[in-house]
Design an enzyme around this catalytic site. Structure first.
Site, PDB file in Angstrom:
ATOM      1  N   LYS A  75      -1.254  -0.762  15.662  1.00 13.23           N
ATOM      2  CA  LYS A  75      -0.654  -0.448  14.381  1.00 13.23           C
ATOM      3  C   LYS A  75      -0.175   1.004  14.358  1.00 13.23           C
ATOM      4  CE  LYS A  75      -2.020  -0.701   9.470  1.00 13.23           C
ATOM      5  NZ  LYS A  75      -3.157  -1.041   8.573  1.00 13.23           N
ATOM      6  N   SER A 152      -1.839  -3.568   4.809  1.00 12.78           N
ATOM      7  CA  SER A 152      -0.822  -2.801   5.492  1.00 12.78           C
ATOM      8  C   SER A 152      -0.655  -3.194   6.963  1.00 12.78           C
ATOM      9  CB  SER A 152      -1.160  -1.305   5.422  1.00 12.78           C
ATOM     10  OG  SER A 152      -2.409  -1.042   6.034  1.00 12.78           O
ATOM     11  N   SER A 176      -6.552  -4.209   4.002  1.00 13.78           N
ATOM     12  CA  SER A 176      -5.377  -4.255   4.872  1.00 13.78           C
ATOM     13  C   SER A 176      -5.551  -4.998   6.188  1.00 13.78           C
ATOM     14  CB  SER A 176      -4.893  -2.826   5.161  1.00 13.78           C
ATOM     15  OG  SER A 176      -4.345  -2.262   4.002  1.00 13.78           O
TER      16      SER A 176
END
Length: 478
Positions: A75, A152, A176
């Protein structure tokens, strides 16, 4: 490798160990799927193909870890920097930053034998429960690219759900990991606070809400990765939460007769979408049929006050982060370099006085104890992961909507996940249902502090009773 996506991470690793497939073949298979599916999804925003191919071409140099030779995606956030790879945090403000070091958790992934093939999409500063930003663009859901993949860690979830890689890095500050896992039909565990490392710069994790792990298609992959990364840092400021043994061993073990509470009531007193509630009720009946004691109940605390306290702490932390980054980059962000939602948080945080921020910390400390008392009576709490099935892209739009409207819409879709970040408890989402529109619905299971073992035992049981292995999105086939 035609059947690449049919295997989970441990399955592919076993093929590598038996020399039935090479790391380079796996990397090429991952690249082929990224190139095939990414145009529709925008899940991968940085491609490290040359480095991955070079690394995979020299298998002898790969560490002999449990995931040796597997392609992996990380990520694109500040908390997991990779040496010599750009890190944008979803923001134009970071467009030129290339870290000169690996985060401790990145070192552990590499030591496990993983090969990084790229980085995944993230909303600006990882704030929203949808992956839509001005700088990196929108990330679509593999089940229907017009819908959100969550956030996210939406890029990570979209990549795994479309078969680009079997597992991918995700992180969770208020949901997230669990939200995108639910919306893309995956397994997503938020580990206990401080289970995974935060070094070398704890400032990115200073509040304590954020935890790193992965999204996966199988419970065993999720468990095996936490065995790889979840051990103490010698210089950690806080005690590592003790564990009873290997989590991979827990998958398949009998969890015993657990006391399980369930509810779809949110902190605002409202319930879930009818389709989501139906999946929760079905799950509760399955758990009862498996021999567990199941009853309707939910944790109690002063939810209005605890969210006010969290808001004070989080916005002050955001403002402090911008101040630190201003020193690092030698200049503050310009107005156009941050989105309205981010600016709103920064400006609010700058106005808070020390007594208000400390009130937030003190209040969180006291009120989370009330939540924890619930787990003196129950072993596990079951609730939906999200209020609704995945919304359309643009419904929660941090770029074009006013910040207050973004917050209002987020609460209407993502109302269940934050409390476990406040308490630090382990909490996971499992893909236990589908909507009438063909979109995944996830259920959230939470356990006592440091008791991931119970969740892995129960998740393994549900994986057998309510299997999802053969459910794949329309985009799946090349």
């Amino acid at each position: 490798m035609k059947d690449y996506a049919a295997h989970d991470a441990l399955g592919l690793a076993a093929l590598v160990r038996r020399k039935e497939v090479s790391p380079l073949e796996l990397v090429e298979a991952a690249i082929a799927r990224i190139e095939a599916h990414n145009p529709a999804l925008n899940a991968v925003i940085y491609k490290a193909y040359d480095q991955a191919r070079a690394q995979a071409s020299d298998p002898a140099s790969l560490p002999d870890g449990p995931f040796r030779g597997l392609p992996f995606l990380i990520k694109d956030i500040l908390g997991a920097p990779i040496k010599d790879m750009p890190c944008t945090h979803g923001s134009a403000y970071f467009r030129d930053w290339v870290p000169d070091y690996d985060a401790e958790i990145v070192k552990r992934w590499k030591a496990a034998g993983l090969i990084v093939v790229g980085k995944t999409n993230v909303p600006e500063f990882a704030i929203t429960g949808t992956t839509e930003s001005a700088y990196l663009g929108r990330c679509g859901n593999p089940w229907n690219p017009d819908y959100s993949s969550g956030g996210s860690s939406g890029g990570a979830a979209a990549a795994v759900a479309s078969g680009m890689v079997p597992i991918a890095h995700a992180s969770d500050g208020l949901g997230s990991i669990r939200i995108p896992a639910a919306q893309c039909g995956l397994v997503g565990m938020k580990p206990t606070r401080d289970r995974n490392p935060h070094g070398p710069h704890d400032t990115e994790r200073a509040v304590g809400f954020m935890q790193d792990h992965i999204v996966a298609r199988t419970v065993r992959d999720c468990a095996a990765m936490l065995d790889v990364t979840g051990y103490p840092e010698p210089d950690a400021a806080y005690a590592w939460p003790a564990k009873e043994g290997r989590y991979l061993d827990c998958v398949g073990e009998d969890p015993g007769r657990l006391r399980i509470a369930f509810s779809d009531q949110r902190p605002n007193g409202k319930g879930a979408d009818p389709e989501v509630k139906a999946v929760m009720e079905k799950t509760a009946k399955v758990l009862e049929g498996l021999g567990h004691h199941v009853e309707e109940a939910l944790p109690q605390t002063d939810w209005t006050t605890i969210y006010q306290a969290q808001g004070a702490v989080s916005t002050a932390n955001l403002a402090a982060g911008i101040a630190e980054l201003t020193l690092r980059f030698g200049r503050p962000p310009e107005e156009h370099e941050l989105e309205p939602l981010t600016w709103s948080g920064v400006k609010t945080g700058r106005k808070l006085t020390g007594d208000i921020v400390m009130w937030g910390w003190r209040t969180l400390r006291v009120l989370t104890r009330e939540i924890m008392r619930f787990y003196e009576t129950y072993d596990v709490f079951l609730c939906p992961t999200c209020v609704t099935p995945p919304p359309r892209l643009g419904y929660v739009d941090p770029v074009n909507l006013e910040p207050r409207e973004v917050s209002k819409r987020q609460a209407s879709v993502f109302g269940y996940t934050p409390p476990q970040n406040f308490t630090g408890q382990p909490s996971m989402s499992l893909p236990l249902g589908m909507s009438s529109g063909g979109l995944p619905i996830g259920m959230q299971l939470s356990a006592r502090y440091a008791d991931e073992a119970t969740l892995y035992r129960l998740a393994g049981q549900l994986e057998q009773a309510m299997p999802w292995k053969d459910r794949t999105p329309p985009i799946w086939d090349l």
